[in-house]
Design an enzyme around this catalytic site. Structure first.
Site, PDB file in Angstrom:
ATOM      1  N   LYS A  69       1.730  43.647 -21.954  1.00 44.67           N
ATOM      2  CA  LYS A  69       2.498  42.576 -22.605  1.00 44.67           C
ATOM      3  C   LYS A  69       3.833  42.356 -21.890  1.00 44.67           C
ATOM      4  CE  LYS A  69       3.554  39.217 -25.175  1.00 44.67           C
ATOM      5  NZ  LYS A  69       4.566  39.140 -26.154  1.00 44.67           N
ATOM      6  N   HIS A  79       3.057  40.368 -18.884  1.00 43.30           N
ATOM      7  CA  HIS A  79       2.812  38.989 -19.348  1.00 43.30           C
ATOM      8  C   HIS A  79       4.147  38.256 -19.521  1.00 43.30           C
ATOM      9  CE1 HIS A  79       2.791  36.192 -22.775  1.00 43.30           C
ATOM     10  NE2 HIS A  79       1.516  35.924 -22.520  1.00 43.30           N
ATOM     11  N   ASN A  80       5.093  38.926 -20.180  1.00 43.02           N
ATOM     12  CA  ASN A  80       6.372  38.258 -20.447  1.00 43.02           C
ATOM     13  C   ASN A  80       7.185  38.044 -19.181  1.00 43.02           C
ATOM     14  OD1 ASN A  80       5.546  38.445 -23.085  1.00 43.02           O
ATOM     15  ND2 ASN A  80       7.547  38.979 -23.869  1.00 43.02           N
ATOM     16  N   SER A 135       0.309  37.827 -27.906  1.00 45.54           N
ATOM     17  CA  SER A 135       0.939  36.656 -27.293  1.00 45.54           C
ATOM     18  C   SER A 135       0.425  35.374 -27.928  1.00 45.54           C
ATOM     19  CB  SER A 135       0.648  36.618 -25.788  1.00 45.54           C
ATOM     20  OG  SER A 135       1.165  35.429 -25.234  1.00 45.54           O
ATOM     21  N   GLU A 177       5.790  35.053 -17.763  1.00 43.91           N
ATOM     22  CA  GLU A 177       6.251  33.959 -18.653  1.00 43.91           C
ATOM     23  C   GLU A 177       7.685  33.537 -18.297  1.00 43.91           C
ATOM     24  OE1 GLU A 177       5.657  34.800 -22.948  1.00 43.91           O
ATOM     25  OE2 GLU A 177       7.789  34.380 -23.206  1.00 43.91           O
TER      26      GLU A 177
HETATM   27  N1  LIG Z   1       8.152  35.332 -32.143  1.00 39.18           N
HETATM   28  C1  LIG Z   1       7.311  35.423 -31.121  1.00 39.18           C
HETATM   29  O1  LIG Z   1       6.960  34.428 -30.453  1.00 39.18           O
HETATM   30  C2  LIG Z   1       6.713  36.739 -30.750  1.00 39.18           C
HETATM   31  C3  LIG Z   1       7.259  37.927 -31.215  1.00 39.18           C
HETATM   32  N2  LIG Z   1       6.697  39.125 -30.851  1.00 39.18           N
HETATM   33  C4  LIG Z   1       7.248  40.389 -31.328  1.00 39.18           C
HETATM   34  O2  LIG Z   1       6.774  40.614 -32.649  1.00 39.18           O
HETATM   35  C5  LIG Z   1       7.765  41.339 -33.411  1.00 39.18           C
HETATM   36  C6  LIG Z   1       8.128  40.510 -34.646  1.00 39.18           C
HETATM   37  O3  LIG Z   1       8.647  39.290 -34.162  1.00 39.18           O
HETATM   38  P1  LIG Z   1       8.996  38.071 -35.137  1.00 39.18           P
HETATM   39  O4  LIG Z   1       8.004  38.007 -36.225  1.00 39.18           O
HETATM   40  O5  LIG Z   1       9.195  36.904 -34.248  1.00 39.18           O
HETATM   41  O6  LIG Z   1      10.394  38.545 -35.691  1.00 39.18           O
HETATM   42  P2  LIG Z   1      11.206  38.034 -36.981  1.00 39.18           P
HETATM   43  O7  LIG Z   1      12.632  38.185 -36.623  1.00 39.18           O
HETATM   44  O8  LIG Z   1      10.715  36.722 -37.449  1.00 39.18           O
HETATM   45  O9  LIG Z   1      10.836  39.126 -38.088  1.00 39.18           O
HETATM   46  C7  LIG Z   1      11.279  40.439 -37.955  1.00 39.18           C
HETATM   47  C8  LIG Z   1      10.563  41.316 -38.955  1.00 39.18           C
HETATM   48  O10 LIG Z   1      10.957  42.662 -38.716  1.00 39.18           O
HETATM   49  C9  LIG Z   1      11.404  43.223 -39.947  1.00 39.18           C
HETATM   50  N3  LIG Z   1      12.395  44.260 -39.702  1.00 39.18           N
HETATM   51  C10 LIG Z   1      13.498  44.177 -38.940  1.00 39.18           C
HETATM   52  N4  LIG Z   1      14.160  45.354 -38.946  1.00 39.18           N
HETATM   53  C11 LIG Z   1      13.456  46.182 -39.760  1.00 39.18           C
HETATM   54  C12 LIG Z   1      13.630  47.525 -40.164  1.00 39.18           C
HETATM   55  N5  LIG Z   1      14.647  48.256 -39.737  1.00 39.18           N
HETATM   56  N6  LIG Z   1      12.702  48.060 -40.984  1.00 39.18           N
HETATM   57  C13 LIG Z   1      11.666  47.337 -41.431  1.00 39.18           C
HETATM   58  N7  LIG Z   1      11.446  46.066 -41.081  1.00 39.18           N
HETATM   59  C14 LIG Z   1      12.331  45.486 -40.247  1.00 39.18           C
HETATM   60  C15 LIG Z   1      11.979  42.045 -40.707  1.00 39.18           C
HETATM   61  O11 LIG Z   1      12.076  42.374 -42.059  1.00 39.18           O
HETATM   62  P3  LIG Z   1      13.170  41.664 -43.012  1.00 39.18           P
HETATM   63  O12 LIG Z   1      12.557  40.388 -43.472  1.00 39.18           O
HETATM   64  O13 LIG Z   1      13.346  42.647 -44.084  1.00 39.18           O
HETATM   65  O14 LIG Z   1      14.413  41.455 -42.182  1.00 39.18           O
HETATM   66  C16 LIG Z   1      10.914  40.991 -40.400  1.00 39.18           C
HETATM   67  O15 LIG Z   1       9.790  41.172 -41.196  1.00 39.18           O
HETATM   68  C17 LIG Z   1       8.932  41.559 -32.454  1.00 39.18           C
HETATM   69  O16 LIG Z   1       8.788  42.806 -31.840  1.00 39.18           O
HETATM   70  C18 LIG Z   1       8.754  40.451 -31.438  1.00 39.18           C
HETATM   71  O17 LIG Z   1       9.361  40.756 -30.200  1.00 39.18           O
HETATM   72  C19 LIG Z   1       5.584  39.192 -30.052  1.00 39.18           C
HETATM   73  C20 LIG Z   1       5.017  38.049 -29.579  1.00 39.18           C
HETATM   74  C21 LIG Z   1       5.536  36.746 -29.863  1.00 39.18           C
HETATM   75  O1  LIG Z   2       6.725  37.783 -26.530  1.00 37.50           O
HETATM   76  C1  LIG Z   2       6.977  36.620 -26.705  1.00 37.50           C
HETATM   77  C2  LIG Z   2       6.154  35.574 -26.119  1.00 37.50           C
HETATM   78  O2  LIG Z   2       5.148  36.087 -25.296  1.00 37.50           O
HETATM   79  C3  LIG Z   2       8.185  36.295 -27.529  1.00 37.50           C
HETATM   80  O3  LIG Z   2       8.289  34.952 -27.842  1.00 37.50           O
HETATM   81  C4  LIG Z   2       9.419  36.800 -26.885  1.00 37.50           C
HETATM   82  O4  LIG Z   2      10.469  36.733 -27.804  1.00 37.50           O
HETATM   83  C5  LIG Z   2       9.776  36.031 -25.641  1.00 37.50           C
HETATM   84  O5  LIG Z   2      10.735  36.725 -24.923  1.00 37.50           O
HETATM   85  P1  LIG Z   2      12.286  36.325 -24.935  1.00 37.50           P
HETATM   86  O6  LIG Z   2      12.691  36.190 -26.394  1.00 37.50           O
HETATM   87  O7  LIG Z   2      12.938  37.468 -24.245  1.00 37.50           O
HETATM   88  O8  LIG Z   2      12.380  35.016 -24.200  1.00 37.50           O
END
Ligand SMILES: NC(=O)C1=CN([C@@H]2O[C@H](COP(=O)(O)OP(=O)(O)OC[C@H]3O[C@@H](n4cnc5c(N)ncnc54)[C@H](OP(=O)(O)O)[C@@H]3O)[C@@H](O)[C@H]2O)C=CC1
Ligand SMILES: O=C(CO)[C@H](O)[C@H](O)COP(=O)(O)O
Length: 470
Positions: A184, A187-188, A130, A191
């Site tokens: 998590k 947590h969400n 998070s 949130e």
């Molecule tokens: N953004 C946030 O605030 C938060 C996000 N998360 C979680 O973390 C994870 C990543 O989030 P985030 O970085 O924001 O996402 P992004 O959309 O920025 O990035 C997604 C990533 O996943 C890869 N990907 C997607 N599909 C595939 C696939 N089939 N095979 C291999 N790689 C793949 C993409 O690769 P490519 O570049 O090739 O498309 C890219 O590297 C998610 O599960 C999200 O829910 C958790 C906490 C906070």
């Molecule tokens: O995990 C998170 C924060 O803690 C991500 O930002 C998540 O994408 C938030 O949930 P949503 O996109 O459903 O609002």
């Protein structure tokens, strides 16, 4: 082959890229890989000293660049991509190697993957993370669960990159199997409710008090300084201060009022319903987002609805602050209730104190409210509301929260999250509820049975007189 890396990051999106830089800054030698390989070069170009980061363009080179036992952290879109990535990694990993899934995966998927990887001789950790992009870069809150020996192999590296609060590094082993992702998800859920409550307070300030965005942002900042310090209030204030260059309007007025979600809030609500935890305000926040997506429907029927004007005013900002405080505490109480019941059912062994301390810094829930919650008795059997001191805090905030609710009702302003937090509290603290009539009606039409107050263990039915039979 050059120097082997301590761990690898698979997925260089918003989170993966920032976490990779955080590891490198903290002296951890890492390897990185991304499905779209250009992204690897893009990342490497942004780093002046690339000594700590090695980029790879195929999975085998990436895996073979890791020191044993190999640790691969997946930071990719949840769902099928995680299964696909695991299958791509499997041919190159050896027994004892570790896969860490740090995305927002559904805990039931994590449970399945944990067993699957165990059957392949691999160790699996579901790591809740998070703090958004900034957290990943500067210090996230981390919620690892799963194979304990794998966690121990990871612990030092995680402690280096995690946020640090006055309780220590914001990373703790949460327990076995899928609990990291369960925590998590909780947590969400919390949130969602707090974001919902802040947005409702904003809505009241705009529509009832006719305040400007700038004024609202200032009030949020003031509360943040004086009353309770919270990441989400700070974020709301920052967002409200943004001005759209194109129109010169406050940016929030340019953003379509259609709230999206990626899954965790929905899973929270589904799970709460499945295992019987009444998380009313969190469910309301999910429903609020769903209602918001019906923009066209809302637009078409809103035109036909008469506006209700209210002469009543909110006398002080304290009313709003108290309502937000109340709803935020209820959101935590609902979330911790789900965690407590899940821990009993799934044998997670969750320690609520550890969970709250991990959330204290670096997380989206970062807030001084957590310090006050930690002062209460967390050894409840169901819900934090069992603690008399916690109830006393809520009782003090309740009159203001109800005053706000009444005023909004009078002015036809929907504040479902705040209203549901009141209903949750009033229901949990009511000895008698109309569930007796619910039971009576169910039995009358469907012979479902009910218990009598004087014989609780025995099922009774109405004996319908012939004249009243359907
Ligand atoms: N953004 C946030 O605030 C938060 C996000 N998360 C979680 O973390 C994870 C990543 O989030 P985030 O970085 O924001 O996402 P992004 O959309 O920025 O990035 C997604 C990533 O996943 C890869 N990907 C997607 N599909 C595939 C696939 N089939 N095979 C291999 N790689 C793949 C993409 O690769 P490519 O570049 O090739 O498309 C890219 O590297 C998610 O599960 C999200 O829910 C958790 C906490 C906070
Ligand atoms: O995990 C998170 C924060 O803690 C991500 O930002 C998540 O994408 C938030 O949930 P949503 O996109 O459903 O609002």
């Amino acid at each position: 082959m050059g120097k082997l890396s301590r761990l690898g990051i698979f997925g260089l999106g918003t989170m993966g890229r920032n976490l990779a830089l955080n590891f490198a800054d903290n002296g951890v030698q890492i390897s990185v890989f991304n499905r779209e390989i250009e992204v690897v070069d893009e990342l490497l170009k942004t780093i002046s000293d690339t000594g700590k980061v090695s980029g790879f363009k195929n999975v085998s080179d990436f895996v073979f660049s890791l020191d044993k036992p190999r640790i691969v952290i997946l930071l990719i879109t949840a769902g099928k991509p995680v299964d696909e990535a695991i299958e791509q990694l499997l041919p190159y990993l050896e027994p004892g190697d570790i896969i860490v899934d740090s995305g927002n995966s559904y805990y039931k998927d994590t449970e399945r993957r944990y067993e699957y990887l165990k059957s392949q001789g691999l160790r699996f950790v579901g790591l809740g993370i998070s703090g958004g992009s900034e957290g990943a870069r500067k210090g996230p809150a981390l919620m690892p669960g799963g194979d304990f020996s794998a966690y121990k192999d990871l612990e030092d590296s995680l402690k280096l990159v995690a946020a640090k609060s006055h309780y220590g590094p914001c990373v703790e082993y949460m327990g076995n199997r899928s609990v990291g992702h369960f925590v998590k998800m909780v947590h969400n859920g919390i949130e969602y409710a707090i974001i919902g409550a802040i947005s409702e307070v904003f809505y009241v300030m705009r529509n009832l008090m006719r305040m400007t965005h700038e004024e609202i942002a200032d009030v949020f900042e003031e509360w943040n300084k004086k009353d309770f310090d919270s990441f989400l209030l700070r974020t709301a204030s920052a967002v409200l201060k943004q001005v759209d260059e194109k129109t010169g309007k406050p940016y929030v007025d340019v953003i379509l009022d259609l709230a999206e979600q990626k899954g965790t809030g929905l899973w929270f609500t589904q799970t709460a319903l499945e295992i019987g935890v009444p998380a009313m305000s969190i469910s309301a926040s999910v429903n609020s987002r769903i209602i918001s997506t019906y923009k066209e429907l809302r637009r078409s029927v809103a035109e036909k609805r008469e506006t209700i004007s209210s002469s009543k005013v909110i006398e002080s900002f304290e009313t709003l602050r108290d309502a937000l405080f109340f709803s935020s505490l209820i959101a935590h109480a609902e979330g911790l209730w789900l965690l407590t019941k899940a821990s009993q059912i799934f044998n997670y062994g969750t320690d609520l104190e550890k969970v709250l301390k991990v959330w204290r810094k670096g997380s989206i829930l970062e807030s001084s409210l957590i310090d006050s919650i930690l002062k209460h008795n967390l050894n409840f059997s169901n819900c934090l509301i069992e603690d008399g001191d916690f109830r006393a805090v809520l009782e003090k905030l309740l009159p203001s929260t109800m005053a706000l609710s009444n005023l909004c009702r009078g002015a036809a302003i929907p504040i479902p999250v705040i209203n549901s937090s009141i209903d949750f509290y009033l229901s949990v603290t009511s000895e008698n509820l109309p569930a007796n009539l619910v039971q009576g009606i169910r039995d009358w039409f469907g012979y479902h049975g009910f218990y009598r107050v004087d014989q609780p263990g025995t099922v009774f039915h109405f004996v319908k007189p012939e004249s009243q039979s359907d």
